[in-house]
Scaffold this motif. Structure first.
Motif, PDB file in Angstrom:
ATOM      1  N   VAL D  59       0.847  -1.198   0.000  1.00  0.00           N
ATOM      2  CA  VAL D  59       0.000   0.000   0.000  1.00  0.00           C
ATOM      3  C   VAL D  59       0.884   1.251   0.000  1.00  0.00           C
ATOM      4  O   VAL D  59       1.775   1.395   0.842  1.00  0.00           O
ATOM      5  CB  VAL D  59      -0.918   0.010   1.232  1.00  0.00           C
ATOM      6  N   GLY D  60       0.619   2.144  -0.962  1.00  0.00           N
ATOM      7  CA  GLY D  60       1.400   3.379  -1.089  1.00  0.00           C
ATOM      8  C   GLY D  60       1.323   4.217   0.177  1.00  0.00           C
ATOM      9  O   GLY D  60       0.243   4.443   0.726  1.00  0.00           O
ATOM     10  N   GLN D  61       2.480   4.667   0.658  1.00  0.00           N
ATOM     11  CA  GLN D  61       2.542   5.477   1.878  1.00  0.00           C
ATOM     12  C   GLN D  61       2.827   6.942   1.572  1.00  0.00           C
ATOM     13  O   GLN D  61       2.180   7.815   2.111  1.00  0.00           O
ATOM     14  CB  GLN D  61       3.646   4.940   2.803  1.00  0.00           C
ATOM     15  N   SER D 233      -6.578  16.098  -0.563  1.00  0.00           N
ATOM     16  CA  SER D 233      -6.544  15.015  -1.537  1.00  0.00           C
ATOM     17  C   SER D 233      -5.150  14.930  -2.126  1.00  0.00           C
ATOM     18  O   SER D 233      -4.550  15.932  -2.483  1.00  0.00           O
ATOM     19  CB  SER D 233      -7.568  15.290  -2.627  1.00  0.00           C
ATOM     20  N   LEU D 234      -4.662  13.715  -2.177  1.00  0.00           N
ATOM     21  CA  LEU D 234      -3.324  13.457  -2.680  1.00  0.00           C
ATOM     22  C   LEU D 234      -3.468  12.641  -3.953  1.00  0.00           C
ATOM     23  O   LEU D 234      -4.090  11.581  -3.913  1.00  0.00           O
ATOM     24  CB  LEU D 234      -2.593  12.607  -1.633  1.00  0.00           C
ATOM     25  N   HIS D 235      -2.884  13.085  -5.032  1.00  0.00           N
ATOM     26  CA  HIS D 235      -2.993  12.280  -6.253  1.00  0.00           C
ATOM     27  C   HIS D 235      -2.503  10.852  -6.005  1.00  0.00           C
ATOM     28  O   HIS D 235      -3.128   9.890  -6.425  1.00  0.00           O
ATOM     29  CB  HIS D 235      -2.208  12.938  -7.391  1.00  0.00           C
ATOM     30  N   SER D 236      -1.401  10.731  -5.269  1.00  0.00           N
ATOM     31  CA  SER D 236      -0.823   9.388  -5.080  1.00  0.00           C
ATOM     32  C   SER D 236      -1.642   8.518  -4.123  1.00  0.00           C
ATOM     33  O   SER D 236      -1.352   7.334  -3.983  1.00  0.00           O
ATOM     34  CB  SER D 236       0.623   9.495  -4.586  1.00  0.00           C
ATOM     35  N   PHE D 237      -2.651   9.091  -3.445  1.00  0.00           N
ATOM     36  CA  PHE D 237      -3.565   8.265  -2.648  1.00  0.00           C
ATOM     37  C   PHE D 237      -4.852   7.950  -3.415  1.00  0.00           C
ATOM     38  O   PHE D 237      -5.632   7.109  -3.004  1.00  0.00           O
ATOM     39  CB  PHE D 237      -3.915   8.940  -1.323  1.00  0.00           C
ATOM     40  N   HIS D 238      -5.092   8.684  -4.480  1.00  0.00           N
ATOM     41  CA  HIS D 238      -6.191   8.389  -5.406  1.00  0.00           C
ATOM     42  C   HIS D 238      -7.568   8.444  -4.760  1.00  0.00           C
ATOM     43  O   HIS D 238      -8.474   7.725  -5.176  1.00  0.00           O
ATOM     44  CB  HIS D 238      -5.963   7.022  -6.085  1.00  0.00           C
ATOM     45  N   ARG D 239      -7.717   9.293  -3.733  1.00  0.00           N
ATOM     46  CA  ARG D 239      -9.028   9.422  -3.091  1.00  0.00           C
ATOM     47  C   ARG D 239      -9.016  10.663  -2.208  1.00  0.00           C
ATOM     48  O   ARG D 239      -7.941  11.132  -1.824  1.00  0.00           O
ATOM     49  CB  ARG D 239      -9.327   8.186  -2.237  1.00  0.00           C
ATOM     50  N   PRO D 240     -10.171  11.185  -1.846  1.00  0.00           N
ATOM     51  CA  PRO D 240     -10.227  12.262  -0.859  1.00  0.00           C
ATOM     52  C   PRO D 240      -9.813  11.700   0.502  1.00  0.00           C
ATOM     53  O   PRO D 240     -10.263  10.621   0.897  1.00  0.00           O
ATOM     54  CB  PRO D 240     -11.710  12.666  -0.853  1.00  0.00           C
TER      55      PRO D 240
END
Lengths: 291, 291, 291, 291
Positions: D59-61, D233-240
């Motif tokens: 999972v991306g941190q 929102s973080l692009h690298s988390f891909h969600r709000p």
């Protein structure tokens, strides 16, 4: 939510381009090498199922755990079809495994391998030692870095057996023009005598996907009196596949290479005399496709 | 950015579970059916490469474009190994294609098919008509919805040929306990006489993945005097595969079914007399695995 | 091997084209509709996470569970920036949700929606009823099937608010020429008076990916005195996103639409007066990108 | 067939586990590090879109190109909510970026970071230098390798600000028991005085997926008088996404950290005084979820 949970550790995947509507993704244990030569993208990956795999432009070429099937079938049916193969030309074959199998024949005095991608040869030497198993050091072997077609056009040398070990003729691959009638004629004209044999990687033979194979068989039949598919299946290719044997021996029969293999007592992992005959059996659906 | 652009239209994919570290994704043209029976999840998908495919619990079972290979090889080597097969038992085989091939033998007077999943049979009838081709309506056929093992345990009937056409013995599948010595013994004891033949779906035979196949061969060898793998490859299975023939005929030879097929003049798409012999050729690496 | 086992049931995936190096795959519960209109491929899928999603040429357009965020933010900041919006033009917006939000404003007497894809409008009516919620039947609404740019060029009518609700300007999409200075000038010249507002879908605003957004802001700034991004994030878009408000009101401030929203007492799910101000706050990294 | 051809070069993908029915795959330019610490699998990948990304158990941190957003928002709203933060405790935060942001506050005299995974800290130091930017060498910093909860239980030290920077509380992660009322109470009791602030990573806040976030807010509200989400929102988390600020200051208002940031003149990339207020604006759908 836990029902959606996937297994731990299956994160890094090599996804082959899905040219035909099936995408194959390989779970990667390690990325061994990634780079570009002058001719193609090269990836060497330690995959979970197939062991180390060489990919060119994203397409699997050969895999640690079953390359022996590909290479035994490419080399020995052709070599044992010839009564006394002394000189062999390999077009392509950068990994060195085709050369390795050729050199197992004690009759061989000279084996010339011509591959256009010198960087690939060096990378294979370094990262795929099982493939060549020292064959590049054999004094009977000569490696030429250059264009296979040009080499054949320019040489006066003739050979007992010619083996064409190339990647798929994709539009942009360096191999695309090596699948033509002109090239096959060139090969025929470089066979030493009427015992001469040519073998080429023969593409997929499934009911779903055999157009290219059938075209190759027909092109070869315009040039050679006897053309016979060698049918096999490689787990790492994920489809029924083939090589194609073409010979000038008009009376060729599957029993001939089978008998010579038996006599030679060569200890192979895929081919036995019985299997040698079996790989030449063509299912009716494919015979029909040739008509 | 355009170098990353993928092709138009390749959006909907059916991704098989990657049990072994290779994930196969099928480009879908149409989702024909998705649902659950009492026993399993059922998906029927029109795929780009393989045509219509039946998936059970996510795993491809048979495909429009090459199911004939699977079913010809499951049925005819066994049927032609018997001198006069009149009564046949099929365990599993919900699609009806195994029954279809069995009924092509004019000697057959009675074919009983026992599948546990009655809903699946109905769904296959509706969406996979090519598979059964009307065989369910044949007066010689009897379809029993029920547990195959229990059926065999409880019946006094004996058969000339018994065909076990089951999905992979995954942990949670309804088929898992049908791969045991006890079950094979039960089958043997329901063969009519010393000509009796059993055939089972035999799992993968690649160098990478043959553990389950080898275990099945050995289990069968504990029960039958003659056990022989039938080796083939289906594009839609994406690996080298097998069935396994087991017979009480101690003098069985591949030439026997080959000769009977020739005599019957049955017009098959994959099997010819020559191919019938070829599929019994076992490569040395696999022979070694049996030892 | 069991460690590689994936969860039961996660088989059917809709894979968005990975233009930018991230591939998003949606687990599908049901394929509701797949087809092609004259202009684009249309897929409507019931996805596990986002509910029903509309995809055009494979790219997600709006999702059942969060389309309200997209549409509230596209419509209300612009509408509440105008003191008395009576006439509204929507370019694009086939789903009908933009129209739905526009018609919640009681000041509106006439709303014209122009979308080039009449087949898409009908498909949305049928399969996405939540999106339009009956707005197509509102007597104040007029739907024109036609080229938005051509409509604006040819009409003499002027509007209080113009809303451009188009898919991404991909190379081959019908929307590509609607992101130019010429088109924005055309829109400005069709605003009724100095209170006029235009709003457009504004593309991604992440540090990774804001080139197109920045270009749009600059193009609009060449045409309008006040241009302000509206920053938001939609789970179903999987990235930070934006709309862009452009107005002829030189003294425009975020407090203006916030105050009017408060006064109107409109019951929204994403926007409150506080959130209305917040969405206009621009992080420094993005401000710098505009310079 | 060419219509199915995918783009050259997009072969190696890191596929995040699709817990929620959306699978994110990252195109990989290079695998920088893959291994296991005592606690988790660690992958560091150079991805095409997000630059270098740290993955724990797949999972991306945090990602090179937008980690500043995550870390500015985790640290500065809490730090600027305190009138004079001298001592700071960080639970988790192995990458060192949280420490980096804390140390930008000149008021800070002592920052203790407690992370259970010492191997991870070393790997981050080696492969993610941008993240810590030398903060581990700052004489005000103390790094403790150990269990964060145990550390807090056993220490008598109290802090002005406590920052909980942990990965998602997945079942098997080492972080799971750090999301409980007991732990939050423990943190509160280790705040120095009534100005004390705690901030925790707050999970997703989309309409689709906010259950865990809402539970955390409610758990914190049982322990602290003021609890406020920080939405981003973080692009690298891909969600709000969100953090959650909890403070003992009963009169806390968003203007307080905004004003202090302005006064400090700290040059941030995501936060400005205006954005500081904006991130505390809660959309009505989420307010409702808290009720």
């Amino acid at each position: 939510m836990t029902t959606l949970r996937e297994a731990g550790g299956s994160f890094l995947w090599f996804r082959e381009p899905a040219f035909n509507g099936v995408a194959i993704s390989y779970l990667c244990d390690r990325v061994v090498y990634t780079g570009h030569s002058r001719f193609q993208r090269i990836d060497i990956i330690d995959t979970r199922l197939h062991g180390r795999v060489l990919f060119l432009d994203g397409v699997g070429q050969s895999a640690e755990r079953d390359e022996f099937i590909y290479h035994e079938l490419l080399v020995h049916p052709a070599m044992f079809s010839h009564p006394n193969p002394e000189s062999v030309l390999i077009v392509g074959g950068a990994e060195g495994a085709t050369l390795r199998e050729v050199l197992r024949h004690e009759t061989v005095k000279r084996a010339v391998m011509v591959d256009i991608d010198g960087e690939l040869i060096e990378i294979c030497k370094k990262y795929l030692p099982q493939w060549n198993s020292g064959s590049f050091e054999d004094p009977r072997a000569e490696v030429v870095v250059g264009d296979g077609r040009k080499f054949v056009e320019e040489t006066d040398e003739k050979f007992d057996v010619i083996i064409v070990d190339l990647s798929d003729p994709l539009e942009d691959s360096p191999a695309v023009y090596l699948f033509t009638r002109e090239f096959y004629t060139l090969l025929r004209d470089h066979l030493k005598d009427a015992s001469g044999c040519v073998v080429v990687q023969g593409e997929g033979v499934s009911p779903q996907e055999n157009t290219l194979h059938v075209r190759m068989v027909k092109t070869l039949e315009a040039v050679f009196p006897v053309v016979r598919p060698i049918i096999y299946s490689l787990h790492s290719f994920h489809r029924p596949d083939s090589h194609i044997l073409a010979t000038l021996q008009k009376d060729w029969q599957p029993e001939m290479p089978a008998r010579r293999l038996e006599k030679a007592g060569m200890n192979l992992k895929f081919l036995s005399p019985e299997v040698m005959k079996a790989v030449f059996a063509v299912p009716p659906y494919l015979k029909q496709a040739y008509e």
